[in-house]
Design an enzyme around this catalytic site. Structure first.
Site, PDB file in Angstrom:
ATOM      1  CG  ASP A  16       6.237  28.570  13.373  1.00  0.00           C
ATOM      2  OD1 ASP A  16       6.172  28.917  14.222  1.00  0.00           O
ATOM      3  OD2 ASP A  16       4.986  28.552  12.649  1.00  0.00           O
ATOM      4  CE  LYS A  19      12.299  31.386  14.945  1.00  0.00           C
ATOM      5  NZ  LYS A  19      11.383  30.554  14.209  1.00  0.00           N
ATOM      6  N   GLY A  43       6.123  32.264  18.602  1.00  0.00           N
ATOM      7  CA  GLY A  43       5.764  31.209  19.403  1.00  0.00           C
ATOM      8  C   GLY A  43       6.915  29.991  19.619  1.00  0.00           C
ATOM      9  CG  HIS A  44      10.236  31.055  19.663  1.00  0.00           C
ATOM     10  ND1 HIS A  44      11.532  31.827  19.705  1.00  0.00           N
ATOM     11  CD2 HIS A  44       9.836  31.383  18.747  1.00  0.00           C
ATOM     12  CE1 HIS A  44      11.612  32.545  18.664  1.00  0.00           C
ATOM     13  NE2 HIS A  44      10.572  32.447  18.101  1.00  0.00           N
ATOM     14  CD  GLN A 228       8.698  37.157  13.925  1.00  0.00           C
ATOM     15  OE1 GLN A 228       9.557  37.951  14.097  1.00  0.00           O
ATOM     16  NE2 GLN A 228       7.998  36.742  14.961  1.00  0.00           N
TER      17      GLN A 228
HETATM   18  P1  GDP Z   1      10.032  28.149  16.853  1.00  0.00           P
HETATM   19  O1  GDP Z   1       8.902  29.241  16.494  1.00  0.00           O
HETATM   20  O2  GDP Z   1      10.973  28.131  15.461  1.00  0.00           O
HETATM   21  O3  GDP Z   1      10.604  27.995  18.006  1.00  0.00           O
HETATM   22  O4  GDP Z   1       9.276  26.610  16.406  1.00  0.00           O
HETATM   23  P2  GDP Z   1       7.756  26.360  17.099  1.00  0.00           P
HETATM   24  O5  GDP Z   1       7.953  26.143  18.506  1.00  0.00           O
HETATM   25  O6  GDP Z   1       6.590  27.343  16.810  1.00  0.00           O
HETATM   26  O7  GDP Z   1       7.467  24.861  16.329  1.00  0.00           O
HETATM   27  C1  GDP Z   1       8.348  23.723  16.461  1.00  0.00           C
HETATM   28  C2  GDP Z   1       7.557  22.547  16.888  1.00  0.00           C
HETATM   29  O8  GDP Z   1       8.225  21.500  16.746  1.00  0.00           O
HETATM   30  C3  GDP Z   1       7.200  22.838  18.410  1.00  0.00           C
HETATM   31  O9  GDP Z   1       6.344  22.107  18.715  1.00  0.00           O
HETATM   32  C4  GDP Z   1       8.605  21.845  18.932  1.00  0.00           C
HETATM   33  O10 GDP Z   1       8.137  21.124  20.385  1.00  0.00           O
HETATM   34  C5  GDP Z   1       8.700  20.798  17.852  1.00  0.00           C
HETATM   35  N1  GDP Z   1       9.874  20.103  17.473  1.00  0.00           N
HETATM   36  C6  GDP Z   1      11.085  20.794  17.723  1.00  0.00           C
HETATM   37  N2  GDP Z   1      12.147  19.890  17.243  1.00  0.00           N
HETATM   38  C7  GDP Z   1      11.392  18.661  16.782  1.00  0.00           C
HETATM   39  C8  GDP Z   1      11.812  17.514  16.215  1.00  0.00           C
HETATM   40  O11 GDP Z   1      12.862  17.367  15.872  1.00  0.00           O
HETATM   41  N3  GDP Z   1      10.884  16.710  15.989  1.00  0.00           N
HETATM   42  C9  GDP Z   1       9.530  16.804  16.175  1.00  0.00           C
HETATM   43  N4  GDP Z   1       8.760  15.988  15.886  1.00  0.00           N
HETATM   44  N5  GDP Z   1       9.061  18.073  16.570  1.00  0.00           N
HETATM   45  C10 GDP Z   1       9.986  18.891  17.050  1.00  0.00           C
HETATM   46  P1  IMO Z   2       8.113  31.982  15.062  1.00  0.00           P
HETATM   47  O1  IMO Z   2       9.162  32.967  15.881  1.00  0.00           O
HETATM   48  C1  IMO Z   2       5.705  31.545  11.660  1.00  0.00           C
HETATM   49  C2  IMO Z   2       3.748  34.965   9.768  1.00  0.00           C
HETATM   50  C3  IMO Z   2       2.372  35.078   9.879  1.00  0.00           C
HETATM   51  C4  IMO Z   2       2.172  36.102   8.537  1.00  0.00           C
HETATM   52  C5  IMO Z   2       3.245  37.115   8.656  1.00  0.00           C
HETATM   53  C6  IMO Z   2       2.830  38.177   8.927  1.00  0.00           C
HETATM   54  O2  IMO Z   2       7.321  31.229  15.849  1.00  0.00           O
HETATM   55  O3  IMO Z   2       8.933  31.397  14.092  1.00  0.00           O
HETATM   56  P2  IMO Z   2       2.483  39.309  11.545  1.00  0.00           P
HETATM   57  O4  IMO Z   2       1.649  38.851  12.556  1.00  0.00           O
HETATM   58  O5  IMO Z   2       4.102  39.132  11.886  1.00  0.00           O
HETATM   59  O6  IMO Z   2       2.520  40.475  10.861  1.00  0.00           O
HETATM   60  O7  IMO Z   2       2.280  38.130  10.385  1.00  0.00           O
HETATM   61  O8  IMO Z   2       4.363  36.337   9.361  1.00  0.00           O
HETATM   62  N1  IMO Z   2       4.636  34.857  11.154  1.00  0.00           N
HETATM   63  C7  IMO Z   2       5.162  33.631  11.407  1.00  0.00           C
HETATM   64  N2  IMO Z   2       4.935  32.642  10.967  1.00  0.00           N
HETATM   65  N3  IMO Z   2       6.285  31.693  12.817  1.00  0.00           N
HETATM   66  C8  IMO Z   2       6.527  32.842  13.304  1.00  0.00           C
HETATM   67  O9  IMO Z   2       7.170  33.148  14.537  1.00  0.00           O
HETATM   68  C9  IMO Z   2       5.738  34.068  12.627  1.00  0.00           C
HETATM   69  N4  IMO Z   2       5.649  35.317  13.152  1.00  0.00           N
HETATM   70  C10 IMO Z   2       5.017  35.964  11.888  1.00  0.00           C
HETATM   71  O10 IMO Z   2       1.905  34.041   9.907  1.00  0.00           O
HETATM   72  O11 IMO Z   2       2.175  35.132   7.475  1.00  0.00           O
HETATM   73 MG    MG Z   3       6.798  29.469  16.309  1.00  0.00          MG
END
Ligand code: GDP
Ligand code: IMO
Ligand code: MG
Length: 432
Positions: A16, A19, A43-44, A228
């Site tokens: 999270d 990315k 979840g991106h 991840q």
């Molecule tokens: P990922 O799994 O690595 O793609 O990250 P996620 O999408 O799960 O979580 C990142 C969250 O941060 C999302 O809700 C983005 O819209 C938000 N986000 C990304 N860059 C920024 C930032 O610079 N500031 C803030 N406040 N939110 C951001």
């Molecule tokens: P993105 O791509 C954050 C974590 C789960 C758990 C562990 C194992 O959005 O960054 P799993 O379901 O893979 O067997 O769970 O890994 N986990 C993540 N945490 N972002 C993710 O993906 C994750 N994918 C798995 O919360 O701790």
């Molecule tokens: Mg994510």
């Protein structure tokens, strides 16, 4: 930011790291975007103006109309989530016809994988991992075990797949009943699902290894989208509190099916603080008002599961480990805006274990749970910075925070993000 050659985006923390945002930005200069590991545990988030896309399986490059997107063999694919995602893209006005490909060697997540994931977690009590319950671990187990696995390509052998599903479901149901007292899953329903999955996936399936080789030979620019984060890598993360695949930069070649040497630049993505979802050690965690403040300001709730993320200070010791492990060239530092308003920021620079300062990052969970984080203090800044568009315009303390992290990480921080939107990105061109 100008890309040079083929680039890989990987998370440097526990996932999270945003990315999705970085992949979206870099997709603009890419011809092909490849997802190479994990499944719908990811979840991106991609924000384009007033539209927000939450992608679990489909590469974040899909919102760029001329980019080819590939789900490679390292992925475990849940066709039902994939179908839903296609629908969401349609609803969001994204056309993907002719530019989305799925590897025939990706593995298929079936309902019995998700059931087993849930039952195993419930049964594990204190030892549970806190998985996303998306069937990821059980599906990769089947892949490694081979005899119970179903690849995407298997779905198209109409007679063989029926026999295969019947045999596997019979085995799974015996196991689930014996282990957890569960009734398992209805076999006829699984046979029907396998047929339906073939129809959902048929328009997209091809030999992506050959496709990527051709793209490389044609000099097309490839972008590899990690999922991840490095600390969740099955071999190099905080085992057993990890996911079931290679989430560090080490996993790109095998997961995507390309030679390691085709990757020219590795961009590591990190938040300006640290989060983690699920159980497992997190030395710089702030399970207090500080962590709550970060969670609320950063909207730190899971993109996939909605679970509140655990929040804490930036861990430079862990992040530097991820950088060195993956050979990361540049860092994108995300969500810096969330840290506005703290009088003092702490940075974890190392761990003490049994009174000794550790020289290298311990991936042993038994050691990790007992380490004591060593912090240095950094002065904070009061101003909101989400409207800043040039690095030089950040408050002095925000700039020096970034520069201090850069020194601790021994790697240029070439991108600083101050909000979810594309425009809320500061490129430090001199470092690119
Ligand atoms: P990922 O799994 O690595 O793609 O990250 P996620 O999408 O799960 O979580 C990142 C969250 O941060 C999302 O809700 C983005 O819209 C938000 N986000 C990304 N860059 C920024 C930032 O610079 N500031 C803030 N406040 N939110 C951001
Ligand atoms: P993105 O791509 C954050 C974590 C789960 C758990 C562990 C194992 O959005 O960054 P799993 O379901 O893979 O067997 O769970 O890994 N986990 C993540 N945490 N972002 C993710 O993906 C994750 N994918 C798995 O919360 O701790
Ligand atoms: Mg994510």
């Amino acid at each position: 930011m100008k890309l040079r050659g083929n680039t890989c985006v990987v998370g440097l923390q526990w996932g999270d790291e945003a990315k999705g945002k970085i992949t979206d930005l870099l997709s603009e200069q890419s011809d092909v975007v490849v997802r190479f590991l994990g499944g719908s545990n990811a979840g991106h988030t991609v924000v384009v103006g007033d539209r927000t896309f939450k992608l679990h399986l489909i590469p974040s490059g899909i919102v760029h109309e001329d980019v080819l997107c590939v789900i490679a063999g390292g992925v475990v694919l849940d066709p039902e989530v994939f179908e839903q995602e296609l629908q969401n893209l349609c609803d969001g006005g994204v056309r993907f016809e002719g530019r989305l490909r799925i590897s025939q060697t990706a593995h298929v997540v079936f309902p019995y994988h998700k059931l087993e994931d849930q039952l195993r977690e419930t049964d594990s009590g204190k030892g549970k991992i806190g998985t996303t319950a998306r069937g990821i671990g059980p599906c990769y187990c089947d892949k490694a075990g081979r005899t119970q696995a179903i690849r995407v390509g298997n779905l198209f052998h109409a007679d063989a797949i029926e026999q295969q599903v019947r045999r596997i479901v019979d085995y799974k149901n015996r196991l689930l009943t014996a282990m957890y007292g569960s009734a398992g899953v209805p076999v006829e329903q699984m046979v029907a699902k396998a047929r339906r999955y073939a129809e959902i996936l048929r328009p997209f399936v091809c030999d992506t290894t050959a496709l990527l080789q051709e793209a490389i030979a044609d000099g097309r620019r490839l972008l590899f989208e990690g999922a991840q984060g490095t600390l969740l890598d099955i071999d190099h993360g905080t085992f057993p509190y990890v996911t079931s695949s290679n989430a560090s930069a080490c996993g790109v070649s095998a997961g995507a099916g390309v030679p390691a040497k085709v990757i020219d630049t590795i961009v590591g993505v990190a938040k300006a603080y640290t989060t983690r979802v699920g159980t497992g050690p997190f030395p710089s965690e702030q399970d207090n008002d500080i962590g709550n403040r970060i969670r609320e300001r950063g909207h730190e709730y899971g993109t996939t599961t909605g679970r509140p993320r655990r929040c804490g200070w930036f861990d430079a010791f862990a992040t530097r480990y991820s950088i060195k492990l993956g050979g990361v060239d540049k860092v994108a530092l995300m969500l810096l805006d969330v840290l506005s308003g703290f009088q003092t920021l702490k940075i974890c620079t190392g761990y003490r274990y049994k009174g000794q300062l550790l020289k290298s990052f311990p991936t042993d969970a038994e050691v990790m749970k007992d380490v004591e984080p060593v912090y240095e203090d950094h002065p904070g800044w009061a101003e909101e910075i989400d409207g800043v568009r040039e690095f030089a315009d950040l408050p002095a303390n925000a700039r020096s925070y970034v520069k201090r992290l850069e020194t601790l990480l021994e790697t240029p921080i070439a991108i600083v993000s101050v909000g979810p939107e594309r425009t809320q990105t500061l490129f430090r061109e001199e470092l690119i």
